[in-house]
Motif scaffolding. Structure first.
Motif: not given
Length: 179
Positions: A13-30, A50-61
């Motif tokens: 459940f934490y993993s699913i929540g993290i993925f959803l949160l990061l997808l939302i953050i990635q969408y907002i940043l892009k 800039m999208f590539k940099y955002i993807n790298i940031l999301i992957f690290i998070l």
């Protein structure tokens, strides 16, 4: 089998929540980068960079947050990061100028007053350059002189040198006979 699922249910459940949160953050940043790029009339290639940099940031998070969700302790992080940063520190010291150019490229994305096609003059006492900006990359700019010479100019120097706008949106075929 149900015992295995019940023992890791919270982590799932934490993993699913993290993925959803990061997808939302990635969408907002892009979307933010896209709006800034469109408002400033920045070339689509720079926006995609800039999208590539955002993807790298999301992957690290994602890596960091999923590690915590699955039981990695903060003390373990301290050990891992101190080891990684010791190695990276030695390696990055050797390539600091590359990092400087990447950082300058990010800064230029948000606050660079010149666009592709603009004719600029770089006021350098050793090598003054008057050229048209052909492309803006992550590490450098491609500048085309009036003689047709292609100059690759580092991003960090663009932020260090005085630069003036000679002509807005100059054409690359200027001065040549039209067919």
């Amino acid at each position: 089998m149900p015992d295995i699922f019940s023992s890791i249910r919270i982590e799932i459940f934490y993993s699913i929540g993290i993925f959803l949160l990061l997808l939302i953050i990635q969408y907002i940043l892009k979307q933010t980068a896209k709006r800034v790029g469109e408002r400033a009339e920045i070339n689509i290639t720079r926006i995609k960079l800039m999208f590539k940099y955002i993807n790298i940031l999301i992957f690290i998070l994602a890596t960091l947050l999923l590690s915590v969700a699955w039981g990695l302790e903060w003390a373990d992080f301290a050990l891992i990061f101190s080891s990684v940063f010791a190695i990276l520190g030695a390696a990055l010291f050797a390539i600091w100028s590359i990092l400087s150019n990447i950082t300058s490229g990010v800064i230029m994305f948000f606050s660079f007053p010149y666009k592709i096609g603009d004719k600029i003059k770089i006021h350098d006492k050793d090598l003054p350059i008057e050229a048209i900006i052909e492309d803006i990359k992550a590490f450098h700019l491609h500048l085309r002189t009036m003689e047709g010479e292609l100059i690759t100019y580092p991003n960090n120097l663009m932020l260090q040198k005085a630069v003036s706008l000679v002509e807005k949106n100059a054409r690359l075929d200027e001065g040549k006979d039209a067919l």
